[in-house]
Design a protein around this motif. Structure first.
Motif, PDB file in Angstrom:
ATOM      1  N   LEU A 167      32.438  44.143  -8.201  1.00 58.39           N
ATOM      2  CA  LEU A 167      31.748  44.438  -6.944  1.00 58.39           C
ATOM      3  C   LEU A 167      30.302  44.781  -7.266  1.00 58.39           C
ATOM      4  CD1 LEU A 167      32.281  44.846  -3.857  1.00 58.39           C
ATOM      5  CD2 LEU A 167      32.508  47.287  -4.371  1.00 58.39           C
ATOM      6  N   CYS A 168      29.388  44.249  -6.449  1.00 56.90           N
ATOM      7  CA  CYS A 168      27.965  44.401  -6.733  1.00 56.90           C
ATOM      8  C   CYS A 168      27.201  44.976  -5.552  1.00 56.90           C
ATOM      9  CB  CYS A 168      27.338  43.051  -7.084  1.00 56.90           C
ATOM     10  SG  CYS A 168      28.056  42.260  -8.530  1.00 56.90           S
ATOM     11  N   GLU A 169      26.170  45.763  -5.857  1.00 57.70           N
ATOM     12  CA  GLU A 169      25.152  46.101  -4.874  1.00 57.70           C
ATOM     13  C   GLU A 169      24.126  44.974  -4.852  1.00 57.70           C
ATOM     14  OE1 GLU A 169      23.144  49.794  -4.718  1.00 57.70           O
ATOM     15  OE2 GLU A 169      24.908  50.988  -5.235  1.00 57.70           O
ATOM     16  N   VAL A 170      23.451  44.816  -3.713  1.00 55.23           N
ATOM     17  CA  VAL A 170      22.424  43.788  -3.570  1.00 55.23           C
ATOM     18  C   VAL A 170      21.060  44.443  -3.474  1.00 55.23           C
ATOM     19  CG1 VAL A 170      21.556  41.907  -2.144  1.00 55.23           C
ATOM     20  CG2 VAL A 170      24.029  42.204  -2.439  1.00 55.23           C
ATOM     21  N   LEU A 171      20.134  44.001  -4.329  1.00 48.52           N
ATOM     22  CA  LEU A 171      18.744  44.439  -4.281  1.00 48.52           C
ATOM     23  C   LEU A 171      17.854  43.269  -3.891  1.00 48.52           C
ATOM     24  CD1 LEU A 171      18.425  46.610  -7.531  1.00 48.52           C
ATOM     25  CD2 LEU A 171      19.308  47.262  -5.283  1.00 48.52           C
ATOM     26  N   LYS A 172      16.753  43.584  -3.216  1.00 46.61           N
ATOM     27  CA  LYS A 172      15.797  42.558  -2.819  1.00 46.61           C
ATOM     28  C   LYS A 172      14.901  42.174  -3.999  1.00 46.61           C
ATOM     29  CE  LYS A 172      14.208  44.905   0.750  1.00 46.61           C
ATOM     30  NZ  LYS A 172      13.514  45.206   2.026  1.00 46.61           N
ATOM     31  N   TYR A 173      13.971  41.276  -3.752  1.00 45.82           N
ATOM     32  CA  TYR A 173      13.093  40.767  -4.796  1.00 45.82           C
ATOM     33  C   TYR A 173      12.328  41.890  -5.500  1.00 45.82           C
ATOM     34  CZ  TYR A 173       9.225  41.600  -1.588  1.00 45.82           C
ATOM     35  OH  TYR A 173       8.309  42.199  -0.755  1.00 45.82           O
ATOM     36  N   ASN A 174      12.032  42.977  -4.763  1.00 43.23           N
ATOM     37  CA  ASN A 174      11.294  44.106  -5.335  1.00 43.23           C
ATOM     38  C   ASN A 174      12.202  45.188  -5.906  1.00 43.23           C
ATOM     39  OD1 ASN A 174      12.343  44.996  -2.938  1.00 43.23           O
ATOM     40  ND2 ASN A 174      10.371  45.448  -1.960  1.00 43.23           N
TER      41      ASN A 174
END
Length: 402
Positions: free
Chosen positions: A117-124
């Protein structure tokens, strides 16, 4: 002979009609698939990354090869994906990061393969808008000395690919509610193969599943996850949901978490949340701390309703009507053994003076991170800290906004 042929033809047509709601993929030859599943992997490992998409409800996944079996979450590298195809980014800047947070065994292709299971981060490298885990983890760290436990009861409904409830008559309705809850028998229990397969998959994967049962509406079921402490509650429930989607896919049936899948006098689907802290579980917990917690929850009823479904309460508005074993969305209430109350105190808890209580307001499609976060915040943080805003940088660094 003609009569026999007609009878056989009618039977064949009935079978075909009954199978029409099952997906085409489910009817592929699974024996052929198993031939490939038994091939050796040469010491390497398949890792399937699972994440929540931009809707806040959908799950996505993709798989990569590692040279050896990971021993912990720290052995699994970050990855990326195209956020413009998951409602999470624009095509001109679409790369999103997958940050592994919880690892499970893979019940579909077996050891040594993993689900992560993963968290999602944006490009920054700041949390995506649908990443509610970051905020939840922040709150859980603040209240960890209270040893807060959760147990969530996930109700769901099975549908055919024709978007008709699985097992219901093609043109009409089954018998009224009454014989289906915890039922047995072909005329009352629809889809038990899926339920039992999912249960085994959860046990194999390492999901902390507690139990399962048929629900009040036909083709509706429930499984329970917990007790889990803090952030683990959201991790385990999201993975349990992913496993159920995959099992349903294998059987060619659709899983829906719609809080009110059928209008009329049919029960909706919730995600009742049981909660306790260390002092609640100790002797005398009910007389003081449980009552104190429920009083605090009542004062923030509207704020909780906003976070108890992904559409700010609009989904729950169809479900929390005061009928079909629900409270009214407009009122807050408590009661011992009362399933029409917002907060139910189990009878044995009232008698023993310690234990947990059940919040019956969260919808089936809630984000468990949002639910557990707001419950912990309301119950255990100073009211002056409620709704305190944090920057995305503070989410990631674990520091409060100055």
């Amino acid at each position: 002979p003609t009569q026999i042929k007609c009878t056989l033809l009618d039977h064949h047509l009935n079978v075909v009609e009954g199978m029409a709601s099952v997906s085409v993929s489910a009817q592929l030859n699974k024996a052929v698939r198993q031939q490939y599943m038994s091939l050796p992997q040469g010491g390497r490992c398949q890792v399937t990354y699972v994440w929540i998409d931009g809707t806040g409800q959908g799950l996505r996944n993709k798989t990569r090869t590692l040279d050896q079996e990971p021993k912990s979450i720290h052995d699994i590298p970050e990855w990326n994906f195209d956020g413009s195809s998951t409602y999470q980014a624009e095509g001109s800047n679409s790369d999103m990061y997958l940050i592994p947070v919880a690892m499970f065994r893979d019940p579909f292709i077996l050891d040594p393969n993993k689900l992560v299971l993963c968290e999602v981060l944006k490009y920054n490298r700041l949390p995506a808008e649908s990443n509610h885990r970051a905020r939840c983890n922040k709150i859980m760290e603040q209240v960890k000395e209270h040893c807060i436990w959760f147990g969530m009861e996930q109700e769901y409904t099975l549908y055919g690919v024709d978007e008709h409830p699985f097992g219901w008559p093609k043109n009409g309705y089954p018998k009224p509610q009454g014989p289906y809850y915890c039922a047995v028998g072909a005329d009352c229990a629809y889809g038990r193969d899926i339920v039992e397969s999912h249960y085994k998959a959860c046990l194999y994967a390492g999901v902390n599943i507690y139990g399962t049962n048929a629900e009040v509406m036909p083709s509706q079921w429930e499984f329970q996850v917990g007790p889990c402490e803090g952030i683990d509650m959201g991790d385990h429930l999201w993975m349990a949901r992913f496993l159920l989607h995959r099992v349903c896919e294998d059987f060619g049936v659709i899983l829906t978490l719609d809080p009110k899948p059928m209008t009329g006098n049919w029960n909706g689907a919730g995600c009742h949340t049981n909660v306790s802290t260390k002092v609640m579980r100790d002797e005398g917990g009910s007389s003081m701390f449980i009552e104190d917690a429920t009083e605090k929850l009542g004062k923030r009823h509207n704020k909780h309703i906003e976070l108890y479904d992904p559409n700010g309460g609009k989904d729950n508005l169809r479900r929390l009507t005061g009928r079909c074993e629900t409270s009214s969305i407009h009122d807050f209430s408590t009661g011992v053994a009362n399933r029409a109350a917002s907060i139910r105190i189990p009878r044995h808890v009232g008698q023993q003076g310690k234990g947990y209580f059940e919040d019956r307001r969260p919808a089936a499609n809630c984000d468990p991170y949002s639910v557990t976060m707001i419950m912990a915040e309301t119950m255990l943080l100073d009211p002056e800290d409620h709704d305190k805003e944090y920057s995305y940088e503070d989410y990631m660094l674990g520091k409060e906004e100055s």
